[in-house]
Structure formats: C-alpha cells, structure tokens
Scaffold this motif. Sequence first.
Motif, PDB file in Angstrom:
ATOM      1  N   SER A   1      35.053  60.646  56.852  1.00 51.64           N
ATOM      2  CA  SER A   1      34.194  61.727  57.379  1.00 51.64           C
ATOM      3  C   SER A   1      34.690  63.057  56.836  1.00 51.64           C
ATOM      4  O   SER A   1      35.752  63.146  56.198  1.00 51.64           O
ATOM      5  CB  SER A   1      34.229  61.728  58.912  1.00 51.64           C
ATOM      6  OG  SER A   1      35.527  62.048  59.379  1.00 51.64           O
ATOM      7  N   ARG A   2      33.891  64.078  57.113  1.00 46.66           N
ATOM      8  CA  ARG A   2      34.244  65.398  56.608  1.00 46.66           C
ATOM      9  C   ARG A   2      35.522  65.936  57.254  1.00 46.66           C
ATOM     10  O   ARG A   2      36.222  66.753  56.666  1.00 46.66           O
ATOM     11  CB  ARG A   2      33.099  66.380  56.876  1.00 46.66           C
ATOM     12  CG  ARG A   2      31.843  66.068  56.078  1.00 46.66           C
ATOM     13  CD  ARG A   2      30.797  67.143  56.322  1.00 46.66           C
ATOM     14  NE  ARG A   2      29.584  66.860  55.573  1.00 46.66           N
ATOM     15  CZ  ARG A   2      28.562  66.157  56.064  1.00 46.66           C
ATOM     16  NH1 ARG A   2      28.661  65.648  57.299  1.00 46.66           N
ATOM     17  NH2 ARG A   2      27.489  65.935  55.344  1.00 46.66           N
ATOM     18  N   GLU A   3      35.809  65.497  58.466  1.00 44.86           N
ATOM     19  CA  GLU A   3      36.980  66.010  59.160  1.00 44.86           C
ATOM     20  C   GLU A   3      38.284  65.418  58.626  1.00 44.86           C
ATOM     21  O   GLU A   3      39.364  65.951  58.893  1.00 44.86           O
ATOM     22  CB  GLU A   3      36.877  65.726  60.674  1.00 44.86           C
ATOM     23  CG  GLU A   3      35.827  66.538  61.386  1.00 44.86           C
ATOM     24  CD  GLU A   3      34.422  65.989  61.144  1.00 44.86           C
ATOM     25  OE1 GLU A   3      34.320  64.835  60.625  1.00 44.86           O
ATOM     26  OE2 GLU A   3      33.436  66.686  61.441  1.00 44.86           O
ATOM     27  N   GLU A   4      38.202  64.325  57.871  1.00 48.22           N
ATOM     28  CA  GLU A   4      39.421  63.659  57.385  1.00 48.22           C
ATOM     29  C   GLU A   4      39.787  64.144  55.985  1.00 48.22           C
ATOM     30  O   GLU A   4      38.938  64.616  55.223  1.00 48.22           O
ATOM     31  CB  GLU A   4      39.211  62.135  57.370  1.00 48.22           C
ATOM     32  CG  GLU A   4      38.978  61.533  58.737  1.00 48.22           C
ATOM     33  CD  GLU A   4      38.803  60.030  58.647  1.00 48.22           C
ATOM     34  OE1 GLU A   4      38.889  59.490  57.514  1.00 48.22           O
ATOM     35  OE2 GLU A   4      38.598  59.399  59.695  1.00 48.22           O
ATOM     36  N   ARG A   5      41.049  63.975  55.689  1.00 46.45           N
ATOM     37  CA  ARG A   5      41.534  64.299  54.353  1.00 46.45           C
ATOM     38  C   ARG A   5      41.361  63.063  53.433  1.00 46.45           C
ATOM     39  O   ARG A   5      41.289  61.924  53.895  1.00 46.45           O
ATOM     40  CB  ARG A   5      43.009  64.674  54.404  1.00 46.45           C
ATOM     41  CG  ARG A   5      43.285  65.933  55.221  1.00 46.45           C
ATOM     42  CD  ARG A   5      44.768  66.164  55.315  1.00 46.45           C
ATOM     43  NE  ARG A   5      45.363  66.324  53.983  1.00 46.45           N
ATOM     44  CZ  ARG A   5      46.664  66.454  53.771  1.00 46.45           C
ATOM     45  NH1 ARG A   5      47.504  66.418  54.808  1.00 46.45           N
ATOM     46  NH2 ARG A   5      47.121  66.612  52.541  1.00 46.45           N
TER      47      ARG A   5
END
Length: 408
Positions: free
Chosen positions: A275-279
């Motif tokens: 997801s966008r929140e993960e690196r």
Amino acid sequence: MALWTMKRRSFPAGGLAAAAVAVCLLAPPAGAQSLRDAVEGAWKLNPEVRSLEARRAVATAQQGAGESLVPAAPAVTLRHTSDYLNRNIGRREYEAELGVPLWLPGQGTATVRAADALLARTDAEIAARRLAVAGEVRTALWQVALAERRAELARQRLKVARQLEADTQRTARAGEIAEADHQLARAEALAVAVDLRDEELALNEARQVFRTLTGMAPPKASPEPDIGQPPLERHPSLLAGQLGVRSAQAQRQLVDLTTRDNPEVGLMARRERDSREERYDTVFGVSVRIPFSVEAVNAPKRAEAMSEVVRAEAEQASVARTVESDIQQARLAHQAATERLAIARDRAAALRARLSNVERARRGGEISLVEYVRAQEAAFEAELARASAEVQVGAARARLNQSLGVLP
C-alpha cells in the motif's frame, strides 16, 4: 630514322581518360609464365572460391562459439505489477531478472570438435577443388599445344605445296611438263591452304578457351616430371572424403549430446509494497530453468545426423573407387601414348625416306606428279601423327600426375 612522325596536340582530360580505357581494352591478356601461374589465375576466377571461403568462415565462427562461456546470449526480463485498475491502494511491484544459459554436459567440447572437423573438411574440399581446376587448366594447355603443332606443320606443308606449285608453273610454261600437272599442284596447294585455315581457327579457339579459364595467354607446354607413386593418403579428393566422414560423425555426436534446450540460471531482484503507507521492500532470488528431453523432437534430429554420416561414408567409398580407376586409366593411357609415339616416329622416318626416293624418281622422270603428291601427303600425315603423339605423351603424363593428386 623514325617510321612516322606525330604533331604535338593537346587533349582534354576526358579524351585522355577515354584513350587510356581504350588502350586497356585492346591490350592482350598477360601471358602466364608457367602452368602454376595459369592455375593460380584460374583459381582466382573460379566461381566456387567465394562459396568455399564462406563455408570456411562459418566453420571458424562455429569454432569460436564452441569456445565461448555460454551457449547463447544472456537475457534480461523486466516485470511490473500494480492494483491501479481495481482497488488502487498503492500496491506496486518491480522485478528484473538476468537469465544466463548454460552448456549441457559435454556440449561445448562437442561443438568445438564439430567445428574443427568442419574446418578441416572445408580446407580439404578447397584443396580438392583446386586440384580439379588444375586438371581443367592442364587439359586446356595441352589442347593449345596440340593445336599449335598441327598449325605449325600445316604451315610447313603449305610452304612446300606452294613451292611445288611454283616449280610446276615454271616447268609447264617451259613446256617440260603438261599443264595438268601444274593444275594438280595448284589444287593441292589450295587444299592445304584450307586445311591451314581450319588449323589456325582451332588454335585460336583453344587459346580463347584457355584465356577464358585462366585470364592469361597460354604458356609454352612442357612435359611434367615423373613423380613416381606419392602416398595416396595425401590425395586431396581422398582426404576430403575422409574428413567429410569425420565431420559428419562429429556433428552426430553433437546432436546426441544436445537432447534438450540449454538450462538457464537467473538472478532476480524485486522491489515491492502492499500500500501507499508502506515502504518498498527489496527481495533477491535465484531461479533455475531446466528443460526436459522429448523423444519426438530428438528422434528426427538424430535420424538426420545419421543419414549425413551414411551419405558421407558412401561418398568417401565412391571417391576412393573413382581415384583408383582414374590412376589405372591414366597409367594405361600414358603407356599407350608412349608406344604410339615410338610407332609414329618409325612410320614418319620410313615415309620420309620413301618421299626422298620418290622425289629423286620424279626428277628423273620415272614416276608421275600424282604419285609424288601422294607420297608427299603420306609423309606429312605421318609427320603430323608423330607430332600429335609427342603432344599426347605430354598430355598423358599430365593426366597421370593429375590422377595422383599432384598440383603443378
């Protein structure tokens, strides 16, 4: 004193170039210094030279391929996945893979052996073709030599016939012989002139054939040396047949070892997130690709390789029989030509002696001019047979050396 004088004139550049081209076109071809030079010229003009050199380049390239570290070029695979068309929460994945093919066990060595055998076979075929070209040049040269001797004797015969014509004309005018004898001598001279014209035409045709073959004017034909019995293992045609079998066998061994496609080892690197929140996370890996062997694919290849071996063995046996037959025929032809020359020399000597006796008898008025002309014609025909036999001995020796696989 000069034979002619020329006024100095100026020519334009284009005129000078045109004059130079005209001189080049009208200039006669350079004469070959020896039979070897003529063979070299014919080899350079032979249309099969380029194809044989191209085959040699193929063998050399295959040899280099067998010595390389990998059997084929590596490949890079790039892959990208995302959820843009469904949930679109920012899932992304980027992947790169480098795949390197590997040799099958023994395949690289077999490839080099097959290339070496093909290179040796090609070199032997080049030597065999060069020998065949030498045979064509030898035949053309002795055809020229025979035509030259025939033309030379025809010129001598015409000279004698015209002298006889002049003698009979003078004696006929003096009333010493009948006019019919002069007409007979004149008819004989005209017939010999026609024969000379035919011989000169045959000579020009033989020379033109030689020029077309070699690009050179023919050299003087000289008898080739007696080389005895060289080892037949060095005969270019036999060597080409043997190496042809060896090349086919090496190719069959390569086919037997190449039972499947080459395996492949891959090095992979992947960057991904859910997801966008993960690196992004980076993952490395190794992959191995192992193809399987399929009999339905390998059987036709093995059959084709085996058929090539059988064809090469049959061709080798045929070449061996042909070479042996050519040597035996050439020896018999040389022996026959030598015996024919001895007989022709004895016959020519006998008819020359007879002509001398007939000429003395004619001067004494004991025989007619008709009998003298007949004796003269028989003597010239015997001399022509002797000269032809001498040329045929030289041609037979050249044929014998050719059958033994010896280049000039």
